[in-house]
Design a protein around this motif. Structure first.
Motif, PDB file in Angstrom:
ATOM      1  N   GLU A 141      34.757   8.443  28.973  1.00 28.62           N
ATOM      2  CA  GLU A 141      35.389   7.311  29.645  1.00 28.62           C
ATOM      3  C   GLU A 141      36.609   6.728  28.923  1.00 28.62           C
ATOM      4  N   MET A 142      36.617   6.729  27.593  1.00 29.63           N
ATOM      5  CA  MET A 142      37.762   6.125  26.901  1.00 29.63           C
ATOM      6  C   MET A 142      39.087   6.842  27.206  1.00 29.63           C
ATOM      7  N   PRO A 143      39.151   8.177  27.218  1.00 26.47           N
ATOM      8  CA  PRO A 143      40.400   8.828  27.634  1.00 26.47           C
ATOM      9  C   PRO A 143      40.811   8.452  29.060  1.00 26.47           C
ATOM     10  N   LYS A 144      39.822   8.306  29.956  1.00 25.04           N
ATOM     11  CA  LYS A 144      40.136   7.955  31.346  1.00 25.04           C
ATOM     12  C   LYS A 144      40.662   6.521  31.444  1.00 25.04           C
ATOM     13  N   LEU A 145      40.058   5.612  30.669  1.00 28.08           N
ATOM     14  CA  LEU A 145      40.552   4.226  30.653  1.00 28.08           C
ATOM     15  C   LEU A 145      41.974   4.163  30.106  1.00 28.08           C
ATOM     16  N   LEU A 146      42.229   4.949  29.057  1.00 26.51           N
ATOM     17  CA  LEU A 146      43.579   4.982  28.483  1.00 26.51           C
ATOM     18  C   LEU A 146      44.577   5.552  29.499  1.00 26.51           C
ATOM     19  N   TRP A 147      44.143   6.549  30.254  1.00 28.77           N
ATOM     20  CA  TRP A 147      44.988   7.122  31.309  1.00 28.77           C
ATOM     21  C   TRP A 147      45.332   6.043  32.345  1.00 28.77           C
ATOM     22  N   LEU A 184      26.547   4.183  27.364  1.00 27.64           N
ATOM     23  CA  LEU A 184      27.556   3.659  26.435  1.00 27.64           C
ATOM     24  C   LEU A 184      27.690   4.517  25.188  1.00 27.64           C
ATOM     25  N   VAL A 185      26.558   4.917  24.580  1.00 27.07           N
ATOM     26  CA  VAL A 185      26.691   5.707  23.340  1.00 27.07           C
ATOM     27  C   VAL A 185      27.142   7.132  23.635  1.00 27.07           C
ATOM     28  N   GLU A 215      38.526  -8.719  25.626  1.00 24.78           N
ATOM     29  CA  GLU A 215      38.730 -10.065  26.171  1.00 24.78           C
ATOM     30  C   GLU A 215      37.474 -10.578  26.885  1.00 24.78           C
ATOM     31  N   ASN A 216      37.277 -11.898  26.755  1.00 27.62           N
ATOM     32  CA  ASN A 216      36.119 -12.564  27.392  1.00 27.62           C
ATOM     33  C   ASN A 216      34.809 -11.858  27.057  1.00 27.62           C
ATOM     34  N   ASN A 217      34.660 -11.592  25.757  1.00 26.93           N
ATOM     35  CA  ASN A 217      33.419 -10.978  25.260  1.00 26.93           C
ATOM     36  C   ASN A 217      33.107  -9.654  25.974  1.00 26.93           C
ATOM     37  N   PHE A 218      34.127  -8.786  26.056  1.00 24.78           N
ATOM     38  CA  PHE A 218      33.976  -7.431  26.614  1.00 24.78           C
ATOM     39  C   PHE A 218      33.483  -7.463  28.066  1.00 24.78           C
ATOM     40  N   GLU A 219      33.933  -8.464  28.808  1.00 17.82           N
ATOM     41  CA  GLU A 219      33.459  -8.658  30.176  1.00 17.82           C
ATOM     42  C   GLU A 219      33.672  -7.423  31.053  1.00 17.82           C
ATOM     43  N   LYS A 220      34.795  -6.724  30.866  1.00 18.78           N
ATOM     44  CA  LYS A 220      35.113  -5.591  31.745  1.00 18.78           C
ATOM     45  C   LYS A 220      34.218  -4.377  31.496  1.00 18.78           C
ATOM     46  N   ILE A 221      33.740  -4.232  30.253  1.00 13.65           N
ATOM     47  CA  ILE A 221      33.002  -3.001  29.925  1.00 13.65           C
ATOM     48  C   ILE A 221      31.564  -3.273  29.497  1.00 13.65           C
ATOM     49  N   GLY A 222      31.155  -4.539  29.478  1.00 13.42           N
ATOM     50  CA  GLY A 222      29.742  -4.850  29.249  1.00 13.42           C
ATOM     51  C   GLY A 222      29.457  -5.458  27.889  1.00 13.42           C
ATOM     52  N   ASN A 223      28.621  -6.483  27.886  1.00 10.30           N
ATOM     53  CA  ASN A 223      28.233  -7.109  26.620  1.00 10.30           C
ATOM     54  C   ASN A 223      26.721  -7.263  26.469  1.00 10.30           C
ATOM     55  N   LYS A 224      25.974  -6.905  27.516  1.00  9.96           N
ATOM     56  CA  LYS A 224      24.511  -6.892  27.414  1.00  9.96           C
ATOM     57  C   LYS A 224      24.060  -5.447  27.563  1.00  9.96           C
ATOM     58  N   VAL A 225      23.456  -4.914  26.516  1.00 11.33           N
ATOM     59  CA  VAL A 225      23.110  -3.482  26.477  1.00 11.33           C
ATOM     60  C   VAL A 225      21.597  -3.334  26.357  1.00 11.33           C
TER      61      VAL A 225
END
Length: 543
Positions: A141-147, A184-185, A215-225
């Protein structure tokens, strides 16, 4: 059926959504399937619609609960491909390419647009990359987000949420923004390391230019795991009414589809086969193939993803290898051959494969050979038509065929098909060699499930190639059993995930290797290894 306890397993694959009604013994009682829509706007681009995915989920769930007392349905588990879902700030779909069709808001796992971005990330040599075999894959996912940030820069600020597809499903069902530790991992470079570090790695996000995701405590990608199988919430009233289920029905934290297959198989019982989970390698064989190994200790393996803590079995470390194209490759081999084109006009793919197996038996008999594999002495396939996921971790690898002639007969197609089955099996052996060299104890058996396993020749060749018995679960839908196991865990019907695995794992057929042709496969495996060395030489010459 009225006195039984049920769980629902939902599996979102690459081409379809499936649901199953599963009882507490792991038996699949009813299934339903619905095809998904996929767009291919450019070469190596694969996109889907989260609305379409969810509509298909609703369709199949409603189908499997017809005439079932919903009071007996105690939990639901979801699994899906590790595809990237993009939503706006209101939770609505947002297009992931310049098509501007907001229905096309999923970048599929098999989408290879982010090659340059993966290369940029890998050049950082950040320490966290050791958990993905040293290199991030362009399928992650990180390469896709960077894209997205680079190529849709004017829209970047409009994105409100990014989900891995399994987590999108639990959000739709419950409204919970929690994320699965599994996704996530395994696919997001989320840190859950051997020394106890846990969380998003800010130095990594900064180094690759995605620190604004904090931003906003990782709101876009999740903060409760949460752990896979942990209850993430209950069905909302609206969703429950749509499905015809009870509001509040427990929904499990999700898992990736291949990991669900591993979970559904790993507790299988086979006569005379060691039940120690670390002695078993699981193969989940569909469009691609995933190879899952678990260990009580973390083992770093070059070119293989992991170790990931609790990503499949709680409190065990997972290493995940794979082949980017397996079922997809076999389909291509048949459909791209003149004889295959003719056969597909009158038969479906499964019937064509049956026909080719029959041809191979006739050919072996006519040559006085006691095993069909011996037909390919001069026919060799390197199967990386869609790049190498493991253990080379090189998306630029390409397929190779040795032994071509001017021959468009069905017999020629049969040989090519057989050599491709063997090439995929040597890929499994290549992965096993990497795992054992890095510190895994020798495996004692393989577990196998998925669409390709309907071909008994594929299963037998896998066994023959590695010289190990294979367990093929009697329950045909191990992936759905795996997601149902999660639902059972969320409902607290079993005390632990391991109890659920033990009780719902079922029995398996044991396929023993033909050791009489081990020497033949050893020779072909030596050719296999030489083929990728030759491809690297060609690159060097051309560079």
């Amino acid at each position: 059926m009225n006195n039984e306890v049920y769980f629902i397993g939902v599996d979102v694959g690459s081409g379809s959504v499936r649901a199953a009604l599963v009882n507490d013994k792991g038996h699949v009682l009813k299934t339903s399937v619905k095809e998904l829509q996929t767009w291919k706007p450019k070469v190596d681009y694969y996109e889907q619609s989260s609305n379409n995915v969810w509509e298909c989920c609703v369709f199949v769930i409603k189908n499997v609960i017809v005439n079932v007392n919903v009071a007996n349905i105690k939990g639901i588990g979801f699994d899906a491909t590790c595809s990237l879902v993009a939503l706006d700030k209101n939770g609505n779909p947002l297009a992931v390419s310049d098509s501007n069709n907001n229905e096309q808001n999923i970048i599929m796992w098999m989408d290879h647009r982010a090659q340059v971005e993966a290369d940029i990330i890998n050049k950082t040599n950040h320490e966290i990359l050791k958990y993905v075999g040293g290199k991030v894959s362009l399928e992650m996912e990180m390469p896709k987000l960077l894209w997205l940030k680079k190529h849709l820069s004017t829209k970047w600020s409009e994105f409100g949420h990014f989900f891995d597809l399994p987590d999108f499903l639990t959000w739709k069902a419950t409204g919970s923004l929690s994320r699965s530790l599994c996704s996530l991992v395994c696919k997001w470079n989320y840190e859950c390391s051997v020394d106890g570090k846990h969380g998003w790695n800010m130095s990594y996000l900064s180094k690759i230019g995605l620190d604004d995701l904090a931003e906003n405590n990782f709101e876009k990608i999740g903060n409760k795991v949460l752990m896979p199988g942990e209850k993430c919430g209950g069905l909302t009233v609206e969703v429950a009414n749509t499905l015809g289920l009870r509001p509040g029905t427990p929904v499990a934290t999700s898992i990736i589809d291949a990991h669900a297959g591993g979970l559904g198989m790993i507790g299988s019982h086979g006569e005379g086969i060691d039940k120690n989970m670390s002695s078993r390698l699981g193969l989940i064989c569909g469009t691609s193939t995933c190879h899952m190994a678990v260990n009580e200790n973390p083992i770093l393996v070059q070119g293989i993803w992991g170790p990931y803590f609790s990503a499949m079995v709680p409190n065990m470390w997972l290493n995940e290898a794979g082949q980017s194209a397996s079922g997809m490759l076999l389909d291509y081999i048949i459909s791209s051959h003149p004889a295959g084109v003719k056969l597909l006009k009158v038969h479906n793919t499964g019937d064509v494969r049956n026909h080719l197996r029959g041809l191979l038996v006739k050919m072996a008999n006519s040559h006085g050979l006691n095993d069909v594999s011996l037909l390919t002495k001069e026919f060799h396939v390197w199967p990386d038509f869609h790049g190498n996921r493991s253990p080379l971790a090189d998306p630029n690898m390409r397929g190779m065929i040795v032994g071509l002639s001017i021959n468009d007969s069905e017999e020629n197609l049969a040989l090519l098909y057989l050599a491709t089955l063997q090439g995929l099996s040597y890929g499994t052996r290549h992965i096993i060699d990497a795992l054992t060299k890095a510190g895994y104890q020798p495996f004692k058996s393989l577990l196998i499930c998925g669409g390709i396993t309907k071909d008994p020749l594929f299963v037998q060749i896998q066994a023959d190639t590695v010289g190990l018995p294979i367990l093929k679960p009697h329950e045909k839908d191990s992936v759905l059993v795996g997601s149902a196991i999660l639902g059972a865990c969320a409902s607290l019907y079993f005390n632990t995930v391991k109890d659920a695995i033990e009780n719902m794992g079922g029995t398996a057929e044991v396929i023993h290797p033909n050791l009489n042709i081990k020497t033949f496969h050893d020779k072909k495996y030596a050719v296999f290894l030489q083929m990728f060395q030759d491809q690297l030489k060609y690159r060097t010459i051309m560079d």
